[in-house]
Design an enzyme around this catalytic site. Sequence first.
Site, PDB file in Angstrom:
ATOM      1  N   LYS A  59       0.849  -1.189   0.000  1.00  0.00           N
ATOM      2  CA  LYS A  59       0.000   0.000   0.000  1.00  0.00           C
ATOM      3  C   LYS A  59       0.887   1.243   0.000  1.00  0.00           C
ATOM      4  O   LYS A  59       1.962   1.254   0.613  1.00  0.00           O
ATOM      5  CB  LYS A  59      -0.888  -0.027   1.244  1.00  0.00           C
ATOM      6  CG  LYS A  59      -1.893   1.091   1.356  1.00  0.00           C
ATOM      7  CD  LYS A  59      -2.730   0.909   2.626  1.00  0.00           C
ATOM      8  CE  LYS A  59      -3.845   1.935   2.720  1.00  0.00           C
ATOM      9  NZ  LYS A  59      -4.703   1.703   3.917  1.00  0.00           N
ATOM     10  N   SER A  83      -9.322   1.699   2.712  1.00  0.00           N
ATOM     11  CA  SER A  83      -8.399   2.509   1.937  1.00  0.00           C
ATOM     12  C   SER A  83      -7.304   1.695   1.248  1.00  0.00           C
ATOM     13  O   SER A  83      -6.565   2.241   0.420  1.00  0.00           O
ATOM     14  CB  SER A  83      -7.759   3.571   2.844  1.00  0.00           C
ATOM     15  OG  SER A  83      -7.018   2.986   3.889  1.00  0.00           O
ATOM     16  N   SER A 114      -9.898  -0.828   6.720  1.00  0.00           N
ATOM     17  CA  SER A 114      -9.192  -0.602   5.445  1.00  0.00           C
ATOM     18  C   SER A 114      -8.394  -1.783   4.902  1.00  0.00           C
ATOM     19  O   SER A 114      -7.957  -1.746   3.759  1.00  0.00           O
ATOM     20  CB  SER A 114      -8.272   0.616   5.573  1.00  0.00           C
ATOM     21  OG  SER A 114      -9.040   1.783   5.710  1.00  0.00           O
TER      22      SER A 114
END
Length: 558
Positions: free
Chosen positions: A132, A216, A240
Amino acid sequence: MSGSDWKQKGKDKADSVLALIPKEWRLEKIPSAEEQRDVTGPYIQQFLSKEEIAITETDAVGIVSKTTAGTWSAVEVAKAFCHRAAIAHQLVSCLHEIFFDAAIQDAERADKYFAEHKKPIGPLHGLPCSLKDQFHVKDVDTHMGYVGWIGTFEGKKDTGKEKKFESEMVRELRSLGATLYCKTAVPHTLMCGETINNVIGYCWNPKNRNLSCGGSSGGEGALIGLRGSPVGFGTDIGGSIRIPAAFNGLYGLRPSAGRLPYEGMANSVDGQNSVLSVVGPLATTPAALKLLVQALLSTQPWLHDPLVHEIPWRDDAERAISDPLRRINQQLSFGVIRHDGACAPTPPVARAIDITVHTLQKLGHNVIEWKPTVPHRKIMEICAKIWNFDGGADCTADFELSGEEAAPQCLVEQAPQANATEIMKTNIAKREMQKEYMEYWNSTAEQSGTGRPVDAVICPLAPWPAARPAKYSYYGYSVWVNVLDYTSVVVPVTTVDKSVDKKMEDFKAVDETDQKSQDSYDPEIYDGAHVSVQIVGRRLQEEKMLALASYVGEAIHA
């Protein structure tokens, strides 16, 4: 910057990433969602060789079994995943950064090491791992979806850290032999269950491109969903990791705070310590999650991250679930949340809960209705206070670096900042709530049928299989886990069937949010989407929850 300036800077960044994709890997035409709803499986396979398909559709455990034995070279594995990731990005906009050349060079070094020493670098030798875009990696930007962060170190210039500093987990993954090759898309602010920003635009769900990939860690979910990565790492402050795992039919682990190292990662609202963001893996199998967690713990991360607990991998906690002989002699018990009192799950999610419950009951385990004395609505209210302690100042400052506009989906509101007394009162209320919830869990020993409190709780992760764009209206099913700091794992269960998962007739909503959630569900639009559940355990029960994910997942899909 003027509006045209920040838009151009975002576009230039996106174009620079696309330019790193070799010409022979570029797609001539990207079909619309109407033309091709599902770009997983056969659709993406048409752009790959048989060898590349074989490699990229092997799970992480299978990959390292071959790379650590010398059956597959690290280079051929890296090239296959770089190719598939490049196609995935063109189809759903899931990447922020590409560093394929560096990855192949690292893989070459790994192959050379194996040839010279006749052994792998470590347990993740030659395993591609996506990250990420909160992880700092040398020679690569970390912009986290902010136009104003491009070319800086977390929005600051001339720090000496730009493209040089690396996060602690990056160092550990390298030491274990992993091949790092891309960083995945996030929503700016990170506070969103969808993935949208002014660089990549909107990241779509590859299984059903009418829907969101989640957030996210949405780029991770989309990329792994397309098998452009075997494993990756996301973060979770309100769902997330779990949201993208669920929306993309993956397994995902939300560990408790302090189990895995977050040191040196970029973040939003850094310094807010009441509900901590945690880092954890997403993958196609629970065995892959175990491989990553076990490998990272072997590096003793507590020696380099002051917030990590000194808890090595605990075999006994896992074997209590995974050992068939021990499981036969020990009945398990589960709680189930079918409705949290605030928002009803849509029909396919309710069906996934039923499938999971019935599967466990057939195996002889007990399932009781979960009725905590603390309303989940109250947990959500406390979380909202904590998230907004700074009145949106941190994220607002990051937007002001470029003057860019914030996506309306992001959960950031400008408001007066909380003072020290208000923060202390909120922390006390949270602690008292955690204590009350803990004692409720203990009290379930009287109903579980095993003489022990329930082993885990089965519940939705969101009201829908995946959110439609700009329609993520309720976070209560994911957020309660973060506030209580419980360990949670996502298990994929089924897919939406429009002939079965019809809209509820005569639905009576609790409130407007509940009604919005049901209104956004359309069987025609959702048909074919992944449907998952989450299984929630108590704090720091990562080994147990990974074993349960494997046990439950295998039972459902047997």
